[in-house]
Structure formats: C-alpha cells, structure tokens
Design a protein around this motif. Structure first.
Motif, PDB file in Angstrom:
ATOM      1  N   ALA A  29       0.829  -1.207   0.000  1.00  0.00           N
ATOM      2  CA  ALA A  29       0.000   0.000   0.000  1.00  0.00           C
ATOM      3  C   ALA A  29       0.858   1.249   0.000  1.00  0.00           C
ATOM      4  O   ALA A  29       0.520   2.248  -0.640  1.00  0.00           O
ATOM      5  N   THR A  30       1.988   1.194   0.703  1.00  0.00           N
ATOM      6  CA  THR A  30       2.889   2.337   0.720  1.00  0.00           C
ATOM      7  C   THR A  30       3.412   2.623  -0.682  1.00  0.00           C
ATOM      8  O   THR A  30       3.467   3.776  -1.121  1.00  0.00           O
ATOM      9  N   GLY A  31       3.793   1.551  -1.407  1.00  0.00           N
ATOM     10  CA  GLY A  31       4.252   1.731  -2.785  1.00  0.00           C
ATOM     11  C   GLY A  31       3.160   2.295  -3.677  1.00  0.00           C
ATOM     12  O   GLY A  31       3.403   3.188  -4.494  1.00  0.00           O
ATOM     13  N   ALA A  32       1.938   1.757  -3.533  1.00  0.00           N
ATOM     14  CA  ALA A  32       0.820   2.238  -4.349  1.00  0.00           C
ATOM     15  C   ALA A  32       0.500   3.696  -4.030  1.00  0.00           C
ATOM     16  O   ALA A  32       0.241   4.501  -4.933  1.00  0.00           O
ATOM     17  N   THR A  33       0.510   4.031  -2.741  1.00  0.00           N
ATOM     18  CA  THR A  33       0.221   5.409  -2.346  1.00  0.00           C
ATOM     19  C   THR A  33       1.272   6.357  -2.891  1.00  0.00           C
ATOM     20  O   THR A  33       0.958   7.469  -3.342  1.00  0.00           O
TER      21      THR A  33
END
Length: 591
Positions: free
Chosen positions: A305-309
């Motif tokens: 999720a951090t990468g996607a965000t």
C-alpha cells in the motif's frame, strides 16, 4: 515513502469522515476488550468449573463466555462494516481526485508518461488501497490493540512469565523490521511491473488492426509473455520475502509459547500458580502470538500500500503548467465578433520533449475577425503547432498570442477554449452513442439542434441507417464507423458548438469526392463571419480562403492569395505543381 508518510497522504481523504472513523475506532477498542475478557472467562471455567468440579460454576462460566462471544460478534460486525465503508469511500474519493487532476495536466506530461501506466495507478493501485484501508489496516490496528492488551493482562496474571514474553517479543519483531524494507521495495517494483504489462497490452489492443495487418501476432505474444514473466519474477521475489517473514514469525511464536508452557507448567505443578491462571496466561500468550503473526502478514500488505500510495501521490503532485481555471486571473470573456481577431506576435516555441529544436521561429501572423486563413507547407513546418498554441495546450517561449488584443495567457483557459471548435485530421470519438458524441461541445443542445447539425455536416443520412439511429453506440474510438463517417460526426460536433473561432486540421481528408463536396459546402456556410484557420495539404480545398500563409521550418515564408503565391513563393509553387493540372491538362498527382 514510509508508513507514517503514507497515512499522512491518505489522511486528507479520511478527514471528512472523522465521525465514522471515531465510531469504527470505538467498535475496534470494544471488540478487542471483549476478546481479551474471554481470557478471564477461560480462567473461571478452569478454576471454578473443571478444578472445583462445580457444575453450577461451570454453567456460569460458559454463559459468561457465550455472552462475551455475542458482544464480540456485534462489535466485529460494526467494526467490519464501518472500516470497509471507509475503505470504499476513501478510495472512491481518491480515484476522483486523481482523475480530476489527470484531465488538467499539461499535454507534455502524456508525451513522457504512458497512458497504460497512468490507468494502472488509477485502477490497480487504488483497488489495492481499498483492500488495505478497508481490511488490512483494520486488522493491523486490532492486532496492535490485542498485543498491548494481552501484554498488560499477562503482567497482572504472572510477572515472571511476562518478563519471558517481553524478552521474546523483540526477537519476533526483529525480522518484521528487517524484511519489511525489502518487501516495500519489491512491492513498488511489483506495482510498476504490473503497470508495464497493462500499458503494453493496451497499446497492442488499440493498434490490433496494424498488428494483424503486419502478421505480428506471434511476436507480440512473445513480447507480452516476456512482460508477464518479468512481472511474475518481481512478484515471486516479493512473495518469497513475505513467506520467509511469516514462517520466521510462526516459528518464533510457537517456540515462545512452548517455552511458556514448560515454565508455567512447572510453576503449576509446584503450586506457584493455578491451572486457571496458566490457562488464561496461555490464552493471552496465544492472543499475543496471533497478533504478532497477523501484523507480520499484514505488514507486507501495508508495504504494498505504501508503494501504491507513493505512485498515486506522485501523480497528484504533478503540477499543471497551464491550469484549466486560473483563480488569480480575472476571467476575460471574448466580446463581439469584432474582437475575434487572432494574432501571433514574435512567437517562438519548442516542444518540452524536444527543447533544442524550435518548432516555431519568430512568427508574426494575423487573422482578422470573421476571416479565414489557410496554413500550408511541408510536414514539420509548424502548422498543427500553431493550432495547439492557440488553444493554449502550450505557451510560447517568446512572443505572445492575442485574441481580440488580449494575451491569451491573461484569459481563463476554459473561457478561451469555449470560443474555439476543432475538427482534427483524426477525429476523437468516445465510447458512447451518436447523441453524446455530437453534443460533446454543447451538452445542453436539444435533439433538434443535434439533428440539424448532423444534416449540415451531411451525416444525418448514414446516422439514420445505423442499427439504433442516433442512439447507436459507436464502439471504442468510433471503431464502428468508417473514416469519412467519423469525420462528419466531428464536423457536426463543431457546427453544433457554434464557435467564434474554427480550427480545421485536414477536416475533409477522410472523405470521398462526393462527401467532400457536400461537407465543403457545409463548412463554407459554417465559416461565414467566423475567424477560421485551416490546415490543408490539398490546396484545392483552400483556394477561396481570404489568405494563405506558407510555413517552412516554423517560419512564415510567404502570405497572400493563391494566384499571388504561385508567382511569388517558390515553395508554394512547387506544392501547387504537385497537385494541380499542368499546362497539358493532366490529372492532379495523388498525395
């Protein structure tokens, strides 16, 4: 991007729903508290029921556990519903915010960023975030609460065993921290590789006729297979790291529980603690272990999720060089027709992707209000660039472009573009019906106005022959229509908009001879009292223009009427000789 940075980026989308967040938090704490209270029910069940051989106490303990389970079920339902609602709502708002930002971005951004990758961010990344915000994040919070609560109850139950747990906890958390960084990097790489796969597939599907025409199906299958395998390779490395992380946590957790059972069992045998206390302690230890295992598993999801965000925030942070609506500039409305004069004054320009190559060089050109100007010249002369500059897709490096004497940079871009209608060489049609496509420039037009515009563009007849007439869907990019039919739909759209400035970029290039004659008549009627700029390679279509400007390598080399230019401009004369009859009456040379 770190996890706190990710939450800070998402907080502005969560802030409007603080009441729902608060309710979800209350449900989360309530559920965690009830779950932990079950441990005390287990202690009563063992000490008062099993050990004391009391049927009444056993029944009482069972009823307590059932009551707690009922409360836990109610709390879990409330928590799951509210958290899932927040996840769906936040992602919906995020999708809208990203799309709203995308449609305002400068065209140069799309020259260097593939549409497939942008679509991946808008769909795949936001879907991943929905799962994280709506499920995984809730599980992580719940597990964190369970861990803290179980640790506190452990301390109240048995200090010695609790100290053993406190020593073992860092050993369990250490691999989470160490492997988390690797997982985060691989997660971002995995998202990027998935975007590459989607981008490649989208491009091939968009040009499927070209692929099949050149019999490149085999090559494209192989090339796409390589893209898929590359994405799989990255995903495999990410999965390996996550699996190793989970396996280590499980091994350490059950090792710790086994050690606790050995120490606690000896204490119980020696009479230093009751069987109920040991049962409660093991229950809390298992709760702590389960919480750590859940956190370790969810941690990988949170890293994804951090990468996607990060990818989405990068997209949201792209600055629009030419804003769609300038708040600091007072909107200037174009006045009467007398003010629809277009002028290029000392304009120089190069595309951002080719900064060292000037597309327009010191150009001065004026189109009087209500008059027509034709732009001719070889490919790369700068004809289409002038139309893009006039619509303010780009700003000139030097000089200025004025409309009615007003620099278009001082005008609101929406106000400017409302005065302009464009019929491009390759018309853009949307996956919708005929009504929608013709109304695109004037959404409030009546059915009668749409039909009148279609008739003026000589499109009404073929539209009526479509399966559902004006309600017929045209397919993606109008694939169900021929080139000439697409062109006439685009002309009808421009006619309906009723603009003050008309831009025609080879507007009749896709029509057969008969259709071209009729559409040319319609365009001539449309051009009356409108400032019109025409790009045409076929000089026969611009013989009646009020003025013809000859461009070469971004410079104005000649301007005048056809008869004048044939004698004064060598370039125009050569272009004319290639297309018109020679002195012996031969047919024009085809383009």
């Amino acid at each position: 991007m770190t996890f706190p940075a990710m939450m800070a980026a998402l907080w502005r989308f969560m802030r409007p729903y603080k009441k729902v967040l608060f309710a979800a938090g209350v449900a989360l704490v309530f559920t965690a508290g009830v779950t932990l209270a079950i441990g005390q029910g287990v202690r009563l069940l063992v000490d008062k029921g099993f050990v004391a051989n009391s049927s009444e106490a056993l029944s009482h303990a069972v009823l307590v556990i059932i009551g707690l389970a009922l409360l836990m079920a109610i709390g879990t339902y409330t928590r799951f519903y509210l958290v899932s609602w927040i996840g769906e709502r936040v992602v919906a708002d995020l999708r809208k915010a990203v799309f709203d930002h995308i449609v305002t971005l400068h065209p140069s951004y799309f020259e260097t960023n593939r549409s497939g990758e942008i679509m991946s961010r808008l769909t795949t990344d936001t879907t991943l975030l929905q799962h994280i915000v709506g499920t995984s994040f809730s599980m992580a919070l719940r597990s964190a609460l369970m861990f803290v609560g179980a640790l506190i109850l452990l301390l109240f139950t048995n200090i010695k065993l609790s100290l053993i747990v406190l020593v073992g906890v860092p050993l369990v958390l250490l691999p989470i921290v160490l492997y988390g960084r690797r997982v985060r990097k691989l997660s971002k790489a995995s998202q990027d590789s998935i975007a590459d796969v989607g981008s490649y597939a989208g491009e091939i599907i968009q040009h499927i006729k070209t692929v099949q025409s050149y019999t490149r199906e085999g090559y494209e299958k192989q090339a796409f297979g390589k893209e898929v395998e590359t994405a799989f390779g990255v995903a495999k490395r990410r999965i390996r790291q996550r699996a190793l992380l989970i396996a280590l946590v499980i091994l350490l957790m059950f090792g710790a529980v086994s050690g606790l059972l050995w120490v606690g069992g000896n204490d119980m045998i020696a009479g230093r603690m009751t069987a109920g206390d040991l049962a409660a302690f093991v229950f809390y230890a298992i709760m702590m272990g389960s919480a750590v295992a859940t956190i370790s598993e969810v941690y990988g999801e949170l890293q994804r999720a951090t990468g996607a965000t990060e990818r989405l925030v990068d997209l949201l942070n792209v600055q629009a060089e030419i804003p769609a609506a300038s708040e600091h500039v007072q909107s200037q409305e174009v006045g009467p027709m007398a003010s629809a004069q277009v002028a290029f004054e000392g304009v120089e320009f190069s595309y951002p992707s080719r900064p060292d190559q000037l597309a327009i060089r010191g150009l001065n050109l004026m189109v009087a209000a209500g008059k027509s100007l034709a732009l001719v010249g070889p490919s790369g002369a700068g004809k289409s660039t002038l139309l893009e500059l006039l619509q303010r897709f780009y700003d000139p490096l030097r000089g200025r472009i004025t409309l009615g004497g007003i620099d278009i940079r001082e005008m609101d871009t929406a106000t400017l573009r409302k005065q302009i209608a464009v019929v491009p060489q390759q018309p853009a049609l949307f996956t919708n019906d005929v009504w929608y496509n013709i109304r695109y420039g004037k959404p409030d037009a009546s059915d009668a106005e749409v039909i009148a515009a279609a008739k003026a563009a000589h499109a009404h007849e073929f539209i009526e022959q479509l399966p559902d007439g004006y309600s017929s869907h045209l397919g993606e990019q109008g694939t169900r229509l021929s080139g000439g039919q697409k062109q006439r739909i685009a002309i009808a759209r421009a006619i309906l908009k009723d603009p003050k400035i008309l831009l025609l970029d080879e507007a009749t290039s896709a029509l057969d001879a008969e259709s071209e004659y009729h559409v040319q008549q319609a365009l001539e009627a449309l051009m009356q009292n409108r400032t019109t700029i025409i790009i045409a390679h076929r000089l026969a279509t611009i013989l009646h223009a009020d003025s013809i400007a000859v461009l070469d390598q971004g410079q104005l080399v000649a301007q005048g009427r056809h008869a004048e230019l044939v004698t004064t401009s060598p370039l125009y004369k050569r272009l004319a000789e290639l297309q018109f009859r020679d002195s012996e009456g031969q047919k024009p040379v085809l383009e």
